[in-house]
Write a protein that holds these residues in place. Structure first.
Motif, mmCIF file in Angstrom:
data_model
loop_
_atom_site.group_PDB
_atom_site.id
_atom_site.type_symbol
_atom_site.label_atom_id
_atom_site.label_comp_id
_atom_site.label_asym_id
_atom_site.label_seq_id
_atom_site.Cartn_x
_atom_site.Cartn_y
_atom_site.Cartn_z
ATOM 1 N N VAL A 248 0.837 -1.204 0.000
ATOM 2 C CA VAL A 248 0.000 0.000 0.000
ATOM 3 C C VAL A 248 0.867 1.247 0.000
ATOM 4 O O VAL A 248 0.586 2.216 -0.728
ATOM 5 C CB VAL A 248 -0.955 -0.003 1.207
ATOM 6 N N GLY A 251 2.219 1.582 -3.411
ATOM 7 C CA GLY A 251 1.133 1.998 -4.292
ATOM 8 C C GLY A 251 0.856 3.482 -4.179
ATOM 9 O O GLY A 251 0.722 4.186 -5.189
ATOM 10 N N TYR A 272 -1.877 -2.125 -5.353
ATOM 11 C CA TYR A 272 -3.140 -2.262 -4.607
ATOM 12 C C TYR A 272 -3.801 -3.606 -4.892
ATOM 13 O O TYR A 272 -4.369 -4.239 -3.996
ATOM 14 C CB TYR A 272 -4.107 -1.136 -4.963
ATOM 15 N N ALA A 275 -2.243 -6.142 -2.741
ATOM 16 C CA ALA A 275 -2.553 -5.964 -1.321
ATOM 17 C C ALA A 275 -3.981 -6.376 -0.977
ATOM 18 O O ALA A 275 -4.245 -6.818 0.143
ATOM 19 C CB ALA A 275 -2.310 -4.514 -0.905
ATOM 20 N N HIS A 280 -6.604 -5.977 2.832
ATOM 21 C CA HIS A 280 -6.106 -4.727 3.416
ATOM 22 C C HIS A 280 -7.108 -3.603 3.176
ATOM 23 O O HIS A 280 -7.431 -3.286 2.026
ATOM 24 C CB HIS A 280 -4.755 -4.369 2.792
ATOM 25 N N ALA A 283 -6.026 -0.639 0.854
ATOM 26 C CA ALA A 283 -5.848 -1.100 -0.525
ATOM 27 C C ALA A 283 -7.198 -1.277 -1.206
ATOM 28 O O ALA A 283 -7.385 -0.892 -2.369
ATOM 29 C CB ALA A 283 -5.062 -2.412 -0.547
ATOM 30 N N GLN A 286 -8.562 2.241 -1.921
ATOM 31 C CA GLN A 286 -7.829 2.926 -2.984
ATOM 32 C C GLN A 286 -8.104 2.290 -4.352
ATOM 33 O O GLN A 286 -8.302 2.993 -5.345
ATOM 34 C CB GLN A 286 -6.327 2.891 -2.688
#
Length: 404
Positions: A248, A251, A272, A275, A280, A283, A286
């Motif tokens: 992350v 990323g 991402y 992850a 996560h 992640a 995002q």
């Protein structure tokens, strides 16, 4: 009569190790305790769902699978949910930074939930209920951990010692200005100890320590500082080992262009995507946002909604806010005002700035049943603590609620 730790060890040695570690660290390092108890939940799911459970599967998915297949009833799912939620907050407090947390109280709740799961597992194995006593917490857990780190040079013990002292350096729910002079000195000494052990473990290429030590170096330096580059190299090592937190960070760095990571949205999206395999929360949030906007690749509104929903249900306040917007506007999901407002309120309850301000506007617009203009004014006042909303909030307060 058997005690709780003996019961855990009899049922499964790995489950017992995680329960005992979580219990014995609950007094000295409750946040670290919660991370061990989240691992306990992972192991429990694997034991009751063999051979279907996969070790690499996110805990949230494992819990859902137990419910979908009818393997676990509501009390079991609820107990697992406590371990999952509290463990996530302890492992990623930065994702819940808008609210303070009582890690000691959370640890007690998680231990109670873990004990309920131990009794459930015994019943599944023996078809009888077990009556056990709760053994006292051992006070020498820290010394055993540090002894193993010093005498055996064990990288994992070094990392655990570093994690303990790192937690001690940041008293939960308290700001530095709230600490006495003695507490400040103790916090500084704990931080020195934490960095000593993290650095030693990182040099031995312990993945978690590489990230933690690297992240500290980065956070305490500027992009032109050699320490910043050194820290990012440690984090990059952890990312190559697929550590979710490190993925992350990398990323985010690729998304914006930071230090050794040149701006590359496509690579950010790839980080991402790796992850999210572990569930996560950041992640998921995002990647959901990137898929929604088509950043770093083609847009996929349906996938964006799935990832954002998973992050929101894991308690990520930014994802809860993003999901509220999706439902309120029908972006990737069927428009649903009630669901959108529910997620908006959840994000606001965690102190997410955008959610607080938009909740105030929703109350003012009469969209929240049972809420008055005074409630809207209260939310606008909450928004004033955030710089981006100070001027906007003042204007709303002037033109919004009116005197009776």
């Amino acid at each position: 009569m058997i005690d709780d730790i003996e019961l855990a060890m009899v049922l499964d040695p790995e489950l017992g190790r995680l329960y005992e570690s979580g219990k014995n660290l609950s007094g000295e390092a409750p946040a670290l305790s919660l991370s061990h108890l989240r691992g306990f939940a992972h192991r429990f799911c694997t034991l009751v769902d063999e051979p279907n459970a996969q070790s690499s599967e996110p805990l949230a998915q494992k819990i859902r699978n137990l419910g979908t297949r009818g393997i676990a009833n509501r009390p079991v799912l609820s107990a697992l949910g406590v371990l999952h939620s509290n463990g996530n907050i302890a492992a990623h407090p930065e994702h819940h930074g808008y609210a303070s947390h009582d890690f000691g109280g959370m640890s007690k709740l998680s231990l109670d939930a873990a004990l309920r799961l131990l009794k459930e597992l015994y019943w599944r194995t023996h078809q009888v209920e077990v009556d056990c006593i709760v053994a006292p917490v051992k006070s020498n857990a820290l010394w055993q951990m540090c002894g193993k780190a010093m005498l055996d040079g064990d990288p994992e013990a070094m990392f655990q010692a570093g994690s303990y002292f790192m937690e001690c350096s940041s008293p939960a729910g308290r700001q530095p200005y709230e600490l006495s002079a003695r507490e400040c000195v103790a916090a500084e000494e704990s931080l020195e100890q934490a960095l000593f052990w993290m650095r030693r473990a990182a040099v031995k290429e312990h993945v978690g320590a590489s990230y933690s030590f690297g992240h500290h170096l980065v956070s305490e330096s500027t992009p032109t500082d050699p320490q910043h580059t050194r820290g990012q190299n440690f984090i990059a090592h952890a990312a190559r080992a697929d550590l979710p937190d490190a993925l992350v960070y990398v990323g985010n760095a690729y998304l914006h262009g930071n230090g050794i990571f040149q701006k590359d949205p496509a690579l950010a999206r790839e980080m991402y995507e790796k992850a999210v395999r572990s569930g996560h929360p950041e992640a998921l949030a995002q990647l959901g946002a990137m898929l929604s906007l088509g950043i770093g690749g083609i847009a996929d509104k349906a996938a964006a909604a799935r990832y954002t929903t998973e992050a929101a249900n894991a308690g990520d306040p930014q994802a809860q806010y993003n999901l509220s917007v999706m439902y309120l506007h029908g972006d990737g999901v069927q428009k649903d005002m009630a669901t959108g407002l529910t997620y908006l309120q959840e994000a606001a309850s965690q102190g997410y700035p955008d959610a607080i301000y938009n909740l105030a506007a929703s109350i003012e617009g009469g969209l929240i049943p049972g809420q008055s203009e005074l409630d809207a004014e209260e939310q606008y006042i909450r928004a004033l603590q955030f710089p981006d909303y100070r001027m906007v909030g003042r204007e709303s307060l002037r033109t919004g609620p009116k005197a009776a």
